[in-house]
Design an enzyme around this catalytic site. Sequence first.
Site, PDB file in Angstrom:
ATOM      1  N   HIS A 200       0.796  -1.241   0.000  1.00 30.15           N
ATOM      2  CA  HIS A 200       0.000   0.000   0.000  1.00 30.15           C
ATOM      3  C   HIS A 200       0.820   1.278   0.000  1.00 30.15           C
ATOM      4  O   HIS A 200       0.273   2.362  -0.110  1.00 30.15           O
ATOM      5  CB  HIS A 200      -0.951   0.029   1.201  1.00 30.15           C
ATOM      6  CG  HIS A 200      -0.260   0.336   2.496  1.00 30.15           C
ATOM      7  ND1 HIS A 200       0.426  -0.608   3.201  1.00 30.15           N
ATOM      8  CD2 HIS A 200      -0.122   1.494   3.189  1.00 30.15           C
ATOM      9  CE1 HIS A 200       0.946  -0.053   4.286  1.00 30.15           C
ATOM     10  NE2 HIS A 200       0.639   1.217   4.296  1.00 30.15           N
TER      11      HIS A 200
HETATM   12  C1  UD1 Z   1      -2.165   5.212   6.133  1.00 22.52           C
HETATM   13  C2  UD1 Z   1      -0.858   5.668   6.772  1.00 22.52           C
HETATM   14  C3  UD1 Z   1       0.194   4.581   6.623  1.00 22.52           C
HETATM   15  C4  UD1 Z   1      -0.317   3.247   7.153  1.00 22.52           C
HETATM   16  C5  UD1 Z   1      -1.617   2.919   6.449  1.00 22.52           C
HETATM   17  C6  UD1 Z   1      -2.217   1.617   6.883  1.00 22.52           C
HETATM   18  C7  UD1 Z   1      -0.390   8.083   6.673  1.00 22.52           C
HETATM   19  C8  UD1 Z   1       0.444   9.109   6.047  1.00 22.52           C
HETATM   20  N1  UD1 Z   1      -0.327   6.864   6.109  1.00 22.52           N
HETATM   21  O1  UD1 Z   1      -1.938   5.072   4.742  1.00 22.52           O
HETATM   22  O2  UD1 Z   1       1.347   4.932   7.359  1.00 22.52           O
HETATM   23  O3  UD1 Z   1       0.644   2.250   6.931  1.00 22.52           O
HETATM   24  O4  UD1 Z   1      -2.554   3.976   6.719  1.00 22.52           O
HETATM   25  O5  UD1 Z   1      -3.347   1.350   6.116  1.00 22.52           O
HETATM   26  O6  UD1 Z   1      -1.073   8.356   7.631  1.00 22.52           O
HETATM   27  N2  UD1 Z   1      -9.399   4.439   2.080  1.00 22.52           N
HETATM   28  C9  UD1 Z   1     -10.592   3.777   2.044  1.00 22.52           C
HETATM   29  N3  UD1 Z   1     -11.131   3.396   3.233  1.00 22.52           N
HETATM   30  C10 UD1 Z   1     -10.547   3.635   4.433  1.00 22.52           C
HETATM   31  C11 UD1 Z   1      -9.327   4.328   4.435  1.00 22.52           C
HETATM   32  C12 UD1 Z   1      -8.766   4.708   3.267  1.00 22.52           C
HETATM   33  O7  UD1 Z   1     -11.146   3.527   1.001  1.00 22.52           O
HETATM   34  O8  UD1 Z   1     -11.102   3.243   5.472  1.00 22.52           O
HETATM   35  C13 UD1 Z   1      -8.784   4.861   0.821  1.00 22.52           C
HETATM   36  C14 UD1 Z   1      -9.060   6.314   0.535  1.00 22.52           C
HETATM   37  O9  UD1 Z   1      -9.438   6.453  -0.777  1.00 22.52           O
HETATM   38  C15 UD1 Z   1      -7.728   7.000   0.752  1.00 22.52           C
HETATM   39  C16 UD1 Z   1      -6.729   5.879   0.554  1.00 22.52           C
HETATM   40  O10 UD1 Z   1      -7.395   4.670   0.895  1.00 22.52           O
HETATM   41  O11 UD1 Z   1      -7.520   8.054  -0.125  1.00 22.52           O
HETATM   42  C17 UD1 Z   1      -5.534   6.054   1.401  1.00 22.52           C
HETATM   43  O12 UD1 Z   1      -5.891   6.267   2.789  1.00 22.52           O
HETATM   44  P1  UD1 Z   1      -4.996   7.212   3.724  1.00 22.52           P
HETATM   45  O13 UD1 Z   1      -5.527   7.200   5.101  1.00 22.52           O
HETATM   46  O14 UD1 Z   1      -4.793   8.529   3.077  1.00 22.52           O
HETATM   47  O15 UD1 Z   1      -3.589   6.517   3.725  1.00 22.52           O
HETATM   48  P2  UD1 Z   1      -3.141   4.999   3.709  1.00 22.52           P
HETATM   49  O16 UD1 Z   1      -2.588   4.681   2.383  1.00 22.52           O
HETATM   50  O17 UD1 Z   1      -4.217   4.071   4.238  1.00 22.52           O
END
Ligand code: UD1
Length: 366
Positions: A200
Site C-alpha cells: 500500500h
Molecule cells: C495510512 C498511513 C500509513 C499506514 C496505512 C495503513 C499516513 C500518512 N499513512 O496510509 O502509514 O501504513 O494507513 O493502512 O497516515 N481508504 C478507504 N477506506 C478507508 C481508508 C482509506 O477507502 O477506510 C482509501 C481512501 O481512498 C484514501 C486511501 O485509501 O484516499 C488512502 O488512505 P490514507 O488514510 O490517506 O492513507 P493509507 O494509504 O491508508
Amino acid sequence: MHILHVVGARPNFMKAAPVVRALHHRAARQTLVHTGQHYDTNMSDVFFSQLGLQVPDVNLGVGSGSHAKQTAEIMARFEPIVLERQPDVVLVYGDVNSTVAAALVCSKLHVRVGHVEAGLRSFDRTMPEEINRLVTDQIADLLFTPSEDGDINLRHEGVAPEKIHRVGNVMIDSLLRLLPAAAQLRMNGLPERYALVTLHRPANVDDSRVLKGILQSLLDINQHLDIVFPVHPRTRQQITKFGIDVNRLHLLEPVPYIEFLALQRRATMVITDSGGIQEETTYLNVPCITLRNNTERPITVTMGTNVLVGQDNRSLQAEVSKVLDGKRRPGMVPPLWDGHAGERIADILLNLSINPQPQEIALSTP
Ligand code: UD1
C-alpha cells in the site's frame, strides 16, 4: 490522571488496545478519540471489536484527503476536544497523519504528549511517515520506544534522555493476546502453501510502472507458490485505475486482525511493504521479504526474519527461492517484545504528577 488516546488509521488500533487495557485495569480515567482517517468497517470497526477497544468517545470523521487537508482537518476538529476534555496527557501512536496532527495541537495547547512507538527512523524523508515520526518526536514530552535503536536515534536528534522510555513493542502485546484465537480459526479455501502479500505504500502503488512491475513479479511467483493478497483500498483503486489484470492471484478484501494473524502464522513467507508486518513476522518466525529499500525497523533485519529487496524483481525472486529451498535465516525475538509493553507505559503514566507545566517534567528511565 486523565489520559486521552488518539487513533485514526488501521495500524494504530493494535498499538492503542494494550495501553487502553492496562490503564483500564489500573482504573485510570480515559478518553478515546478516533480521527476517522480510516473509516471503512473492514479497516476500522472490526479492529475495535476484535481488539476489545471501546467505541470511541469522539469520532472526528475526517476521512480521506491530501496530506495537508487530512492533517489540517484533524487539527481543526481535535483542538476543541482537547480544550473541552482537559486531558493531563494525550497519547499518540505510530506514524500516521493522525499522530502528527494530534501531537501538534497538544504541543501548542501545552498539553503533554506521549508518543508510543517513538524513535523509529527509515532516514528516508520522501516517506510521509518519516516526516510524521520526526515532527512528533521533536514535540512529544514522553517518548516510548520499542527497541534500543529508537533510543539511539532520539538521542542523536537531541531529545533529552529523561524523556525516553524503552518499554518494548505494544504491537506484540496485541499479537500475543489474540494469537490463541488466530490459531483456532479455520481458514477455508486457503492453499496449503502460500505467500501472503500486502502492498500500500505510495512509493509502490502510486506509479503505474512500479506497481505493474511488482504485480508482474507476483504473477511470476504465483506460478510455483500461491499468492494470497488482501488488497488495501488505496492499492485496489490504483489497480483499477491502471487497468492491471491480477485475477490469477487470490485477491481478498482487507481482512480483520485475527484473520490476518492466522494468515501470517500459516504463511510460507510474507511479501510486504508494511511496517508493522515486519515486526509481526519477526515475532512469528515467518520469513518476511520487504518491498522497500529501507526500514524504520532495522531490528527486524538484524535480529528477525526480515530482508529488504526494494523494487528489484531479481532480488525478490532470489529471496523467494531461498525460502522455498529451505535456506532461510533463522530469527530471534528482540528484547521486551514480551506482551507487557502496554503495562509498562501505564505504570509510567500513572507515576507522573498531575498537570505540571510541560517544562517541569523530569522522569527517570525505568
Ligand atoms: C495510512 C498511513 C500509513 C499506514 C496505512 C495503513 C499516513 C500518512 N499513512 O496510509 O502509514 O501504513 O494507513 O493502512 O497516515 N481508504 C478507504 N477506506 C478507508 C481508508 C482509506 O477507502 O477506510 C482509501 C481512501 O481512498 C484514501 C486511501 O485509501 O484516499 C488512502 O488512505 P490514507 O488514510 O490517506 O492513507 P493509507 O494509504 O491508508
